[in-house]
Scaffold this motif. Structure first.
Motif, short mmCIF file in Angstrom:
data_model
loop_
_atom_site.label_atom_id
_atom_site.label_comp_id
_atom_site.label_asym_id
_atom_site.label_seq_id
_atom_site.Cartn_x
_atom_site.Cartn_y
_atom_site.Cartn_z
N CYS A 105 -3.75 22.62 1.98
CA CYS A 105 -4.31 22.18 0.70
C CYS A 105 -5.51 23.03 0.29
N THR A 106 -6.27 23.51 1.28
CA THR A 106 -7.38 24.42 0.98
C THR A 106 -6.85 25.72 0.39
N LEU A 144 -10.84 18.50 -3.38
CA LEU A 144 -10.55 18.39 -4.82
C LEU A 144 -11.83 18.47 -5.64
N ALA A 169 -5.76 25.08 -3.05
CA ALA A 169 -6.93 24.95 -3.93
C ALA A 169 -7.47 26.32 -4.31
N THR A 206 -15.31 25.49 -1.54
CA THR A 206 -14.04 24.97 -1.06
C THR A 206 -13.87 25.21 0.44
N VAL A 232 -12.84 22.06 -6.06
CA VAL A 232 -11.98 22.82 -6.97
C VAL A 232 -12.47 22.72 -8.41
N LEU A 239 -8.75 15.01 1.61
CA LEU A 239 -8.59 15.96 0.51
C LEU A 239 -9.59 15.71 -0.62
N LEU A 240 -10.22 14.53 -0.64
CA LEU A 240 -11.12 14.18 -1.73
C LEU A 240 -12.23 15.22 -1.95
#
Length: 359
Positions: A162-163, A111, A166, A122, A114, A107-108
């Motif tokens: 998570c995408t 993030l 974001a 993204t 974002v 996820l780094l």
């Protein structure tokens, strides 16, 4: 392709590069702490060379090389950040395959993307993380052995979710940004309207000089300032001679033209530090600063003589004259006393033949 970075984006990109070095340092210290103070299944040589030194060098080389690319190829700045973050995440995951939650490091880079509010970046980051996961799963037996069948489905789904989150965060951020911009624009418009209304409230609509109320505000400030500093200024009262006759003979419209012309001569003669106001119907008031007696008298005389030599076509080429009374402020003098002195001098100028200045 992104070609230009704003100052804000450049600042945040620099912060992310610093964060990458911070992550490398934290990773090194965490491994060393675990080896020294926790049960750690590794020999000294194996740990220092293959767990501590080599991985740290790889991470440092990755970030350093990516930073060089970023420096000389600015249009690839964001993509370089994401690629460097992806490689950094893969190296740390490979080093800690026994920690199930370590895959969250994918996820780094997402993030990171974002922060810059760029949807394409993204999506690029998300695709890169999925490729990184697949390559790590295929190429690293240790990592593969610590994953269950559920993990094979959960991790890609987690990256995808998570995408999506974001993207929603960025969309919400843009909405808030637009709302803030609208609010600021509305506030600026209100401030402009307030400034216009305040100016209109201070200015006489015909002559575009200050009106009586605004004149008294400046008069009070001048008295306060001069009283505190024991300095002086001059008050001059100007009155158009025989103005009632002008109105009766030529009409009020011509009278308004005369008032405007007198005001224009006053504005062209005084300095930017002085205050000119239409005090009454055909009466004007001046506050003259940063001058002495001789220059103050010369200034009002210039106004008087200029006007007396100006022919008005609207009146068949006739001229208009003014009478002037001028006096200076002395420390301790009240507003009423100062105004009364100037008014008496104006009255004397009127009664002693008009078209003259009495000091």
């Amino acid at each position: 392709m992104i070609t230009n970075l704003t100052n804000s984006e450049t600042t945040w990109a620099r912060k992310i590069w610093i964060s990458y070095w911070y992550i490398i340092g934290v990773q090194l210290l965490a491994q060393l702490f675990s080896y020294l103070f926790l049960p750690y299944d590794a020999q000294v040589v194996e740990f220092y060379y293959y767990v501590l030194l080599f991985p740290t060098l790889k991470m440092s080389a990755t970030v350093g090389l990516a930073w060089i690319v970023n420096k000389y190829f600015r249009k690839y700045s964001f993509h370089t950040l994401v690629v460097a973050g992806t490689i950094l995440a893969i190296l740390i995951i490979r080093l800690n395959t026994d920690i199930r939650i370590i895959s969250a490091l994918f996820l780094l880079p997402i993030l990171v993307s974002v922060i810059f509010y760029r949807s394409r970046l993204t999506f690029f980051s998300a695709i890169l993380q999925l490729l990184g996961f697949i390559l790590l799963y295929i190429g690293d037996e240790s990592y593969r052995s610590h994953l269950s069948d559920f993990d094979l489905v959960a991790i890609p789904c987690f990256i995808g979710a998570c995408t999506l989150l974001a993207i929603n965060i960025m969309s919400r951020g843009r909405e808030l940004q637009e709302a803030l911009l609208k609010t600021m624009t509305a506030k600026q418009e209100l401030m402009i309207q307030y400034a216009i209304m305040r100016k209109q409230a201070q200015i006489d609509s015909l002559t575009h000089l200050y009106n009586q109320a605004s004149f008294y505000e400046h008069f009070d400030m001048a008295l306060t300032y001069s009283g505190e500093r024991s300095s002086s200024f001059f008050l001059a009262l100007l009155d158009i001679d025989n103005f009632k006759t002008i109105n009766d003979t030529f009409g009020h419209l011509i009278g308004d033209v005369v008032l405007s012309r007198v005001a224009q001569i006053i504005k062209e003669t005084i300095s930017s530090n002085d205050i000119a106001a239409r005090y009454g119907g055909e009466e004007f008031a001046l506050l003259l600063f940063e001058t002495d007696v001789a220059r103050a008298i010369k200034l009002v005389e210039t106004i008087r003589t200029t006007l007396s030599s100006t022919k008005h076509e609207e009146m068949g080429g006739k001229v208009v004259t003014i009478s002037i009374g001028i006096t200076s402020y002395e420390p301790g003098m009240s507003k009423e006393t100062l105004f009364e002195k100037a008014d008496k001098k104006l009255y004397k100028a009127k009664n002693s033949g008009k078209n003259r200045t009495v000091t």
